[in-house]
Design a protein around this motif. Structure first.
Motif, mmCIF file in Angstrom:
data_model
loop_
_atom_site.group_PDB
_atom_site.id
_atom_site.type_symbol
_atom_site.label_atom_id
_atom_site.label_comp_id
_atom_site.label_asym_id
_atom_site.label_seq_id
_atom_site.Cartn_x
_atom_site.Cartn_y
_atom_site.Cartn_z
ATOM 1 N N CYS A 238 7.801 91.791 50.566
ATOM 2 C CA CYS A 238 7.747 92.665 49.652
ATOM 3 C C CYS A 238 7.114 93.430 47.500
ATOM 4 O O CYS A 238 7.614 92.094 47.284
ATOM 5 C CB CYS A 238 8.731 94.449 49.246
ATOM 6 S SG CYS A 238 10.295 93.559 48.042
ATOM 7 N N ILE A 239 6.557 94.209 47.653
ATOM 8 C CA ILE A 239 6.201 94.456 46.253
ATOM 9 C C ILE A 239 5.718 95.786 45.995
ATOM 10 O O ILE A 239 5.341 96.328 46.878
ATOM 11 C CB ILE A 239 4.753 93.750 46.153
ATOM 12 C CG1 ILE A 239 4.160 93.615 44.798
ATOM 13 C CG2 ILE A 239 3.720 94.467 47.443
ATOM 14 C CD1 ILE A 239 3.346 92.392 44.367
ATOM 15 N N SER A 240 5.357 96.216 44.749
ATOM 16 C CA SER A 240 5.073 97.754 44.439
ATOM 17 C C SER A 240 4.202 96.978 43.479
ATOM 18 O O SER A 240 4.564 95.827 42.697
ATOM 19 C CB SER A 240 6.757 98.071 43.578
ATOM 20 O OG SER A 240 6.241 99.116 42.786
ATOM 21 N N TYR A 241 3.117 97.951 43.839
ATOM 22 C CA TYR A 241 2.334 97.763 42.298
ATOM 23 C C TYR A 241 1.191 98.959 42.528
ATOM 24 O O TYR A 241 0.956 99.824 43.186
ATOM 25 C CB TYR A 241 0.762 96.943 43.731
ATOM 26 C CG TYR A 241 0.270 96.034 42.604
ATOM 27 C CD1 TYR A 241 -0.091 94.397 43.024
ATOM 28 C CD2 TYR A 241 -1.102 95.944 41.736
ATOM 29 C CE1 TYR A 241 -0.431 93.416 41.945
ATOM 30 C CE2 TYR A 241 -1.767 95.828 40.800
ATOM 31 C CZ TYR A 241 -1.838 94.167 40.770
ATOM 32 O OH TYR A 241 -2.517 93.365 40.277
ATOM 33 N N GLY A 242 1.214 98.987 40.733
ATOM 34 C CA GLY A 242 -0.001 100.172 40.795
ATOM 35 C C GLY A 242 -0.876 100.163 39.489
ATOM 36 O O GLY A 242 -1.671 98.964 39.158
ATOM 37 N N ASP B 197 13.747 89.187 46.435
ATOM 38 C CA ASP B 197 12.566 90.129 47.006
ATOM 39 C C ASP B 197 14.363 91.273 47.671
ATOM 40 O O ASP B 197 13.594 90.600 49.561
ATOM 41 C CB ASP B 197 11.579 89.805 47.581
ATOM 42 C CG ASP B 197 10.675 89.928 46.348
ATOM 43 O OD1 ASP B 197 10.840 89.974 45.822
ATOM 44 O OD2 ASP B 197 9.313 89.811 46.609
ATOM 45 N N TRP B 198 15.159 91.829 47.839
ATOM 46 C CA TRP B 198 16.147 92.031 48.600
ATOM 47 C C TRP B 198 15.904 92.985 49.183
ATOM 48 O O TRP B 198 15.977 93.404 50.362
ATOM 49 C CB TRP B 198 17.399 92.405 47.765
ATOM 50 C CG TRP B 198 17.709 91.346 47.648
ATOM 51 C CD1 TRP B 198 18.065 91.024 46.055
ATOM 52 C CD2 TRP B 198 17.774 89.619 47.931
ATOM 53 N NE1 TRP B 198 18.634 89.192 46.285
ATOM 54 C CE2 TRP B 198 18.306 89.308 47.377
ATOM 55 C CE3 TRP B 198 17.472 89.131 48.818
ATOM 56 C CZ2 TRP B 198 18.963 87.415 47.719
ATOM 57 C CZ3 TRP B 198 18.475 88.549 50.166
ATOM 58 C CH2 TRP B 198 18.760 87.197 48.978
ATOM 59 N N GLY B 199 14.457 94.076 49.595
ATOM 60 C CA GLY B 199 14.073 94.968 49.617
ATOM 61 C C GLY B 199 13.287 94.040 50.284
ATOM 62 O O GLY B 199 12.707 95.711 51.967
ATOM 63 N N SER B 200 12.659 93.340 51.419
ATOM 64 C CA SER B 200 12.070 92.710 51.835
ATOM 65 C C SER B 200 12.378 92.970 53.851
ATOM 66 O O SER B 200 14.097 92.541 53.722
ATOM 67 C CB SER B 200 11.290 91.716 51.616
ATOM 68 O OG SER B 200 12.314 90.897 51.388
ATOM 69 N N GLY B 201 11.298 92.361 54.320
ATOM 70 C CA GLY B 201 12.383 92.103 56.002
ATOM 71 C C GLY B 201 12.781 91.298 55.649
ATOM 72 O O GLY B 201 13.804 91.345 56.061
ATOM 73 N N TYR B 202 12.705 89.775 55.207
ATOM 74 C CA TYR B 202 13.292 88.928 55.053
ATOM 75 C C TYR B 202 14.332 89.629 54.104
ATOM 76 O O TYR B 202 15.516 88.402 54.849
ATOM 77 C CB TYR B 202 12.679 87.677 54.076
ATOM 78 C CG TYR B 202 13.392 87.005 54.250
ATOM 79 C CD1 TYR B 202 13.125 85.834 54.746
ATOM 80 C CD2 TYR B 202 14.059 86.677 52.909
ATOM 81 C CE1 TYR B 202 13.861 84.465 54.463
ATOM 82 C CE2 TYR B 202 14.816 85.580 52.286
ATOM 83 C CZ TYR B 202 14.765 84.477 53.098
ATOM 84 O OH TYR B 202 15.417 83.502 53.099
#
Lengths: 357, 357
Positions: free
Chosen positions: B163-167, B186-191
């Motif tokens: 997961c990543i957030s980019y702006g 990255d605890w919000g990722s599928g992994y």
């Protein structure tokens, strides 16, 4: 360690002085942890003189050290090579050949099932003559024995690179908690503590979390100039020990008053105490009234009391609140010696000796 | 994909029909994620006809797919080979040679610094004639462009295996949060979601945590008979995608009322929303009054709305509470097409065209 071909590793046996070791027997103890593998060779004492009645330090004839022998980490062929080489080196240094060995006990991390035990027993059977007694256990069992001088009773808590809690009831029942590696959430381990600290640094940097002293401390230790470089740093080498080596930075920051570092250690203490409590509960080590006495053997770098923020002491306090009969033990011998004492105890038991006294 | 020797991969260029593609130009867009790499070839439209004014679906001439091209995951030589092969295949399928390419934009996961960009630009410069414009970005930038039809403004949230957030702000400033891999949290990722679920299963099994439906659900899916077997399962193959594939089990258990699974998803939503908020805050995408409008592009399997427990919707609700001007966008084209649109926009900008309208 040198690389040998096709049994060449045992060539020292043909070259040995024919007088050496004649008539004597030895036992071997091996501790195969996540980071290194240690094998010790000890003289076989008669059942009338158990090791824990010896007045002074235990008589270790030889000691050899090698790398990781966890088949989950390094694969089966490498694990097998490491075990064979470290055993051969310990014997070679002691001046004995394989025919002098009466029993060997291996405590190896990654041994989590009878299948794992069988695999290693098969490797050993290829190496040793049929009369040698072979025992394979999880490395936590050897660590427990190092605190109880070979008696399988009580609970051990290990927190080094990894962490595990492992216990035995007097009737032989056993139970474990954690010891499953980073993916499955061993957050009380050195790896777990350091990974949380690295996460805190990244979160402070990208705006998801508060600023923390951990940033300067860890970047300075690793010689990096920005938290952005941590991504590359973590992936260039995935070894858990490399990450776990950052624990002292977390402890220092917590001691200096950093709230983030402090919370990481408090969480780790809770996780470690929880894993001990789960084992004590399942085995009813505290007896029916909850006040029964049992040893808690504390092992591993994370639990060593060399700082004012003392993780091991906090864990014990947390356990004592629930189980006042818990007796903390810091082993005086290393786990490899614990494994050798286990080998002796198992051997005496098979021979009808009084091994558990 | 076939393995080629020393430039053999480009042999199709000598065999092409001399009439094919003569006089026309193309652009290439590439999306190199954690799991696969996709390259598309599109015709170069004149600046007077930007792609987002086209009435129907965008004109993709050819599309090729390969494995992971993240150098952190597979190493540099493999990453380079994968990129070269997937580009060659897309061109070969389209009937064009490298001389017809005007611009190529690569969005590649693992591109986290100017050094990473430079490395890949050097590889591309070896392959392409000097007149070809080359652009290298993080794969999140291509994903953002896929939702904004090539305009770099707003924030993208990706949650798939990673997961990543980019702006990007209108003035070109950029910021990112998370996207650092499992070790760095990255605890919000599928992994991340699946690893928490596996941890919950182990904790229920060894007495550290409450029972959960996840145990039966995950063991059944993996064909295992006991949680003890999960340790071996996780270490036999460390690929993140293999673990992330368990997310549907977590969602199903949460929908069936399991509290543990529900909490894992709630935690993931909070982590994902936090990473978007950190980017929005740093770039002030919401304007000075906090109510400004900006797109939030939602990408990746974890955010797809195919279940009643809708992770993406919960994340958006969480963001809207703080930033009411956020406009959720589900891209109608894939990130590789987003990368091609970026290539076109960069090219028009360099030529003085109005690329950001």
């Amino acid at each position: 360690m040198k690389k040998y071909k096709n049994g060449e590793i045992w060539r020292f046996e043909k070259e040995e002085d024919p007088g050496t070791g004649t008539g004597s027997s030895v036992i071997l103890g091996l501790d195969g942890g996540t980071t290194s593998t240690i094998c010790v060779c000890m003289p076989l004492l008669p059942s009338s003189v158990p090791y824990h009645h010896l007045p002074d330090s235990l008589p270790v004839l030889a000691r050899a050290v090698a790398g990781c022998s966890n088949h989950n980490s390094v694969g089966e062929p490498a694990a097998r090579d490491t075990l064979e080489q470290v055993i051969a080196e310990a014997l070679s240094k002691s001046g004995f050949s394989r025919s002098a060995v009466r029993a060997i006990c291996l405590g190896v991390s990654g041994v989590n099932s009878p299948t794992d035990q069988e695999r290693i027993l098969t490797w050993l059977r290829d190496i040793f003559p049929f009369h040698v007694k072979l025992y394979v256990q999880n490395d936590a069992v050897a660590a427990l024995a190092s605190g109880t001088m070979g008696k399988l009773h009580g609970c051990v808590l290990i927190s080094g690179t990894g962490c595990i809690s492992y216990g035995f009831a007097e009737d032989g029942r056993e139970a474990r908690a954690a010891g499953v590696g980073p993916v499955l959430g061993d957050w009380g381990s050195g790896y777990g503590i350091a990974a949380q600290a690295l996460t805190a640094v990244v979160k402070a940097h990208d705006g998801r979390g508060p600023q923390t002293m951990l940033t300067n401390s860890i970047l300075h230790t690793l010689g990096l100039s920005s938290p952005d470089e941590l991504i590359g740093w973590t992936y260039v080498d995935p070894s858990w020990a490399r990450i776990a080596a950052l624990v002292p930075e977390v402890v220092s920051c917590a001691e200096a008053g950093d709230q983030i570092a402090n919370k990481i250690l408090v969480d780790a203490v809770r996780e470690l105490a929880l894993s001990v409590k789960a084992v004590v509960q399942r085995l009813q080590l505290c007896g029916e009234d909850g006040n029964g006495s049992f040893p808690i053997v504390m092992v591993g770098g994370v639990l060593e009391a060399n700082k004012s923020w003392d993780i091991g002491k906090e864990v014990i306090n947390c356990i004592l609140e629930e189980y006042p009969g818990a007796c903390p033990v810091r082993p005086k011998v290393e786990p490899a010696v614990g494994a050798a004492l286990l080998a002796w105890n198992f051997l005496m038991k098979e021979q009808g000796g009084n091994c558990h006294s």
